[in-house]
Write an enzyme that holds these catalytic residues in place. Structure first.
Site, PDB file in Angstrom:
ATOM      1  CG  ASP A  82      -4.030 -13.598   1.842  1.00 26.59           C
ATOM      2  OD1 ASP A  82      -5.217 -14.207   1.457  1.00 26.59           O
ATOM      3  OD2 ASP A  82      -3.843 -12.843   1.203  1.00 26.59           O
TER       4      ASP A  82
ATOM      5  CE1 TYR B 128      -1.432  -9.765  -3.768  1.00 24.72           C
ATOM      6  CE2 TYR B 128      -1.359 -11.180  -1.836  1.00 24.72           C
ATOM      7  CZ  TYR B 128      -1.924 -10.465  -2.631  1.00 24.72           C
ATOM      8  OH  TYR B 128      -3.080 -10.014  -1.909  1.00 24.72           O
TER       9      TYR B 128
ATOM     10  CE  LYS C 263      -5.909 -12.784  -1.687  1.00 24.20           C
ATOM     11  NZ  LYS C 263      -4.467 -12.865  -1.604  1.00 24.20           N
TER      12      LYS C 263
HETATM   13  N1  LIG Z   1      -7.756  -9.588  -2.213  1.00 20.68           N
HETATM   14  C1  LIG Z   1      -7.019  -8.436  -2.292  1.00 20.68           C
HETATM   15  O1  LIG Z   1      -7.436  -7.792  -3.434  1.00 20.68           O
HETATM   16  C2  LIG Z   1      -5.864  -8.040  -1.524  1.00 20.68           C
HETATM   17  C3  LIG Z   1      -5.820  -6.641  -1.613  1.00 20.68           C
HETATM   18  C4  LIG Z   1      -4.652  -6.070  -0.801  1.00 20.68           C
HETATM   19  C5  LIG Z   1      -4.217  -6.919   0.110  1.00 20.68           C
HETATM   20  N2  LIG Z   1      -4.662  -8.200   0.324  1.00 20.68           N
HETATM   21  C6  LIG Z   1      -3.972  -8.982   1.424  1.00 20.68           C
HETATM   22  O2  LIG Z   1      -4.309  -8.551   2.640  1.00 20.68           O
HETATM   23  C7  LIG Z   1      -2.917  -8.220   3.477  1.00 20.68           C
HETATM   24  C8  LIG Z   1      -3.035  -6.974   4.295  1.00 20.68           C
HETATM   25  O3  LIG Z   1      -3.231  -5.789   3.414  1.00 20.68           O
HETATM   26  P1  LIG Z   1      -2.252  -4.692   3.011  1.00 20.68           P
HETATM   27  O4  LIG Z   1      -0.706  -5.564   2.982  1.00 20.68           O
HETATM   28  O5  LIG Z   1      -2.363  -4.319   1.771  1.00 20.68           O
HETATM   29  O6  LIG Z   1      -2.186  -3.704   4.002  1.00 20.68           O
HETATM   30  P2  LIG Z   1      -2.273  -3.546   5.738  1.00 20.68           P
HETATM   31  O7  LIG Z   1      -1.890  -5.025   6.306  1.00 20.68           O
HETATM   32  O8  LIG Z   1      -3.478  -2.933   6.122  1.00 20.68           O
HETATM   33  O9  LIG Z   1      -1.235  -2.654   6.090  1.00 20.68           O
HETATM   34  C9  LIG Z   1       0.323  -2.881   5.775  1.00 20.68           C
HETATM   35  C10 LIG Z   1       0.993  -1.543   5.919  1.00 20.68           C
HETATM   36  O10 LIG Z   1       0.770  -1.208   7.258  1.00 20.68           O
HETATM   37  C11 LIG Z   1       2.129  -1.312   7.961  1.00 20.68           C
HETATM   38  N3  LIG Z   1       2.202  -1.778   9.572  1.00 20.68           N
HETATM   39  C12 LIG Z   1       1.818  -3.209   9.808  1.00 20.68           C
HETATM   40  N4  LIG Z   1       1.574  -3.146  11.031  1.00 20.68           N
HETATM   41  C13 LIG Z   1       1.543  -2.130  11.456  1.00 20.68           C
HETATM   42  C14 LIG Z   1       1.638  -1.635  13.024  1.00 20.68           C
HETATM   43  N5  LIG Z   1       1.430  -2.646  13.881  1.00 20.68           N
HETATM   44  N6  LIG Z   1       1.795  -0.236  13.177  1.00 20.68           N
HETATM   45  C15 LIG Z   1       1.782   0.672  12.220  1.00 20.68           C
HETATM   46  N7  LIG Z   1       1.935   0.178  10.782  1.00 20.68           N
HETATM   47  C16 LIG Z   1       1.951  -1.042  10.418  1.00 20.68           C
HETATM   48  C17 LIG Z   1       3.124  -1.902   7.182  1.00 20.68           C
HETATM   49  O11 LIG Z   1       4.424  -1.316   7.127  1.00 20.68           O
HETATM   50  P3  LIG Z   1       5.800  -2.396   7.499  1.00 20.68           P
HETATM   51  O12 LIG Z   1       5.516  -3.515   6.332  1.00 20.68           O
HETATM   52  O13 LIG Z   1       6.916  -1.308   7.036  1.00 20.68           O
HETATM   53  O14 LIG Z   1       5.793  -2.690   9.029  1.00 20.68           O
HETATM   54  C18 LIG Z   1       2.368  -1.822   5.924  1.00 20.68           C
HETATM   55  O15 LIG Z   1       2.799  -0.399   5.390  1.00 20.68           O
HETATM   56  C19 LIG Z   1      -1.817  -8.183   2.271  1.00 20.68           C
HETATM   57  O16 LIG Z   1      -0.647  -8.387   2.389  1.00 20.68           O
HETATM   58  C20 LIG Z   1      -2.524  -9.289   1.125  1.00 20.68           C
HETATM   59  O17 LIG Z   1      -1.977 -10.509   1.786  1.00 20.68           O
HETATM   60  C21 LIG Z   1      -5.461  -8.790  -0.463  1.00 20.68           C
END
Ligand SMILES: NC(=O)c1ccc[n+]([C@@H]2O[C@H](COP(=O)([O-])OP(=O)(O)OC[C@H]3O[C@@H](n4cnc5c(N)ncnc54)[C@H](OP(=O)(O)O)[C@@H]3O)[C@@H](O)[C@H]2O)c1
Length: 277
Positions: free
Chosen positions: A43, A48, A73
């Site tokens: 994704d 980004y 997106k």
């Molecule tokens: N459509 C939208 O508006 C939108 C908005 C936000 C996100 N997104 C998409 O959704 C994806 C996921 O969301 P996100 O990146 O915002 O947040 P997330 O996946 O909920 O959380 C990522 C965070 O959690 C940590 N983490 C990952 N695996 C872990 C585990 N097993 N244990 C503990 N901590 C862990 C990561 O740290 P480390 O990297 O240090 O491991 C990072 O700080 C994004 O990357 C993006 O592709 C879309």
């Protein structure tokens, strides 16, 4: 990996790799590692600024294009140039089609952008089209006055913000629930400390993060999570060898605090802030 069939018959892996806030060399290395660990849904987004790096990682991985499910997106600031932006995404990602393209936010000229996505979908350049951060009122409006029903709505969803009401509406309109920030973007420190999450982690010999991700995929959602660490990539994808019982699902359902952290698209302060992007 488990798969879900979207409303147009396309199959999508239910767990994918997110790339928000990963850039440059770290992005190439992380995506390459994620592909090595078995992730096939990647994704990304125009906003980004990492599509070139993802394209490079895909090229280096030697994973065949047909095995991959690439999601990008269009940002709302580009809604009047949607076709040009998609052309650029294709070049950056080194591919001649995208599996799924979303309107990133429900701001600006999103009707115009949706009709451009419909054109590209009809030409087969995009295999499915969808929306993100759309509240249900805007989603229903979009569906009623256009031809293609969005395949997904990607919205912030985690155990503390489960979007249960939205899930009902999404089901009604056959729009798949696509969960982002499933681990609360690392901002919800107490998520892993909740007693039922700890209890289930102990029972199934899994980590709290795995229980949170399993709960979402088992709730008929497509989930993407991000990490730059190899061990966590393995941890996050290792959730398909156990199943929560109905009673356990109901217990996790009950901890919902409806706490939106990131996707506050219906809050004036947030929208004002977004206009400065
Ligand atoms: N459509 C939208 O508006 C939108 C908005 C936000 C996100 N997104 C998409 O959704 C994806 C996921 O969301 P996100 O990146 O915002 O947040 P997330 O996946 O909920 O959380 C990522 C965070 O959690 C940590 N983490 C990952 N695996 C872990 C585990 N097993 N244990 C503990 N901590 C862990 C990561 O740290 P480390 O990297 O240090 O491991 C990072 O700080 C994004 O990357 C993006 O592709 C879309």
């Amino acid at each position: 990996m488990e798969y879900k069939t979207l409303n147009n018959g396309i199959k999508i892996p239910v767990l994918g790799f997110g790339t928000f806030q990963i850039s440059g060399k770290q992005c190439v290395e992380s995506v390459l590692q994620a592909l090595k660990q078995g992730y096939r849904l990647i994704d990304t987004a125009e906003a980004y600024g990492n599509e070139k790096e993802i394209g490079e990682a895909i090229r280096l991985s030697n994973v065949s294009r047909k095995e991959l499910f690439i999601v990008s997106k269009v940002n709302f600031t580009s809604y009047e140039n949607t076709k040009e932006v998609i052309k650029q995404s294709l070049e950056h990602l080194q591919t001649d089609y995208l599996d799924l393209v979303l309107l990133h936010w429900p701001f600006g000229h999103y009707y115009q952008a949706w009709r451009d996505l419909e054109d590209l979908y009809n030409q087969g350049i995009i295999k499915a089209i969808g929306i993100s951060n759309f509240d249900m009122d805007r989603m229903i409006d979009l569906i009623h006055f256009n031809h293609v029903v969005p395949a997904v709505n990607q919205i912030e969803t985690h155990v503390l913000c489960q979007r249960q009401e939205e899930h009902q509406w999404l089901n009604k309109y056959q729009v798949a629930h696509f969960a982002y920030a499933p681990l609360g973007q690392g901002q919800l420190q107490d998520m892993f400390e909740i007693p039922i999450i700890q209890e289930l982690a102990l029972k199934y010999q899994k980590t709290p993060a795995q229980i949170c991700l399993r709960y979402l995929t088992q709730s008929d959602q497509i989930v993407i999570c991000k990490t730059i660490h190899e061990q966590r990539m393995i941890e996050n994808i290792s959730i398909f060898d156990f199943m929560l019982t109905e009673e356990e699902m109901n217990k996790v359902k009950a901890i919902d605090r409806k706490q939106i952290q990131i996707g506050k698209a219906n809050q004036p302060e947030f929208v004002e802030f977004a206009m400065t992007w």
